[in-house]
Motif scaffolding. Structure first.
Motif, mmCIF file in Angstrom:
data_model
loop_
_atom_site.group_PDB
_atom_site.id
_atom_site.type_symbol
_atom_site.label_atom_id
_atom_site.label_comp_id
_atom_site.label_asym_id
_atom_site.label_seq_id
_atom_site.Cartn_x
_atom_site.Cartn_y
_atom_site.Cartn_z
ATOM 1 N N THR A 45 0.840 -1.194 0.000
ATOM 2 C CA THR A 45 0.000 0.000 0.000
ATOM 3 C C THR A 45 0.880 1.251 0.000
ATOM 4 O OG1 THR A 45 -0.046 0.256 2.408
ATOM 5 C CG2 THR A 45 -1.715 -1.220 1.418
ATOM 6 N N PRO A 46 0.307 2.398 -0.380
ATOM 7 C CA PRO A 46 1.064 3.643 -0.265
ATOM 8 C C PRO A 46 1.519 3.911 1.175
ATOM 9 C CG PRO A 46 -0.846 3.974 -1.665
ATOM 10 C CD PRO A 46 -0.992 2.602 -1.059
ATOM 11 N N GLU A 47 0.731 3.472 2.152
ATOM 12 C CA GLU A 47 1.108 3.674 3.550
ATOM 13 C C GLU A 47 2.360 2.873 3.908
ATOM 14 O OE1 GLU A 47 -2.579 5.129 2.607
ATOM 15 O OE2 GLU A 47 -2.129 2.978 2.540
ATOM 16 N N HIS A 48 2.460 1.633 3.397
ATOM 17 C CA HIS A 48 3.669 0.839 3.613
ATOM 18 C C HIS A 48 4.887 1.544 3.008
ATOM 19 C CE1 HIS A 48 0.923 -2.774 4.077
ATOM 20 N NE2 HIS A 48 1.707 -2.853 5.135
ATOM 21 N N LEU A 49 4.729 2.060 1.815
ATOM 22 C CA LEU A 49 5.840 2.724 1.135
ATOM 23 C C LEU A 49 6.253 3.994 1.867
ATOM 24 C CD1 LEU A 49 4.624 2.185 -2.519
ATOM 25 C CD2 LEU A 49 6.465 0.957 -1.353
ATOM 26 N N PHE A 50 5.272 4.763 2.324
ATOM 27 C CA PHE A 50 5.562 5.980 3.074
ATOM 28 C C PHE A 50 6.283 5.631 4.380
ATOM 29 C CE2 PHE A 50 4.732 9.509 5.932
ATOM 30 C CZ PHE A 50 4.917 10.615 5.122
ATOM 31 N N ALA A 51 5.774 4.616 5.089
ATOM 32 C CA ALA A 51 6.379 4.198 6.357
ATOM 33 C C ALA A 51 7.820 3.744 6.152
ATOM 34 C CB ALA A 51 5.549 3.077 6.998
#
Length: 137
Positions: A45-51
């Motif tokens: 997810t974009p959240e995984h990538l951001f994290a």
């Protein structure tokens, strides 16, 4: 005057259920939206990538602060939880950032955590825009 040191470029086709890839091919991921909290195998997810990016950047800030303060941050681990949040005004992000530094006392860990939060480029970019909760463990 600012000097650009590096630029990372990525293109996504298909949004949250598409594919994202960097221009140099170093990152190439299929994206998905979790259903009932479960993400299809092989997707992110974009959240995984951001994290992931935030954790790496913050880790470097921890190393910088440790060096400046002459504190042993060897083996320090930064964990970032990036949450997609839905509120009255639509969707947004919320961050929980944790630092575990085995060689430091609880007080020193908190000191490094707070100082790194002041110098990390991701922290600077999110300040005032995204709630960031700091925690030391």
């Amino acid at each position: 005057m600012s000097t650009v040191l590096f630029t990372g470029t990525a293109t996504c086709v298909g949004g949250r259920n598409g594919h994202s890839q960097t221009s140099d091919g170093s990152v190439s991921v299929d994206l998905g939206m979790p259903k009932n909290g479960v993400l299809d195998a092989g997707k992110t997810t974009p959240e995984h990538l951001f994290a992931t990016g935030y954790a790496a950047c913050f880790g470097s800030a921890v190393e910088l602060v440790g060096h400046q303060k002459k504190l042993d941050v060897t083996g320090a681990a930064v964990t970032v939880a990036a949450s997609l949040v839905k509120g009255d005004d639509g969707f947004s992000l919320a961050i929980k950032l944790s630092l575990k530094a085995p060689a430091l006392s609880a007080e020193q860990t908190k000191e490094v955590l707070e100082a790194a939060h002041q110098v990390c480029p991701y922290s600077k970019a999110t300040r005032g825009n995204i709630p960031v909760e700091l925690a030391s463990s």
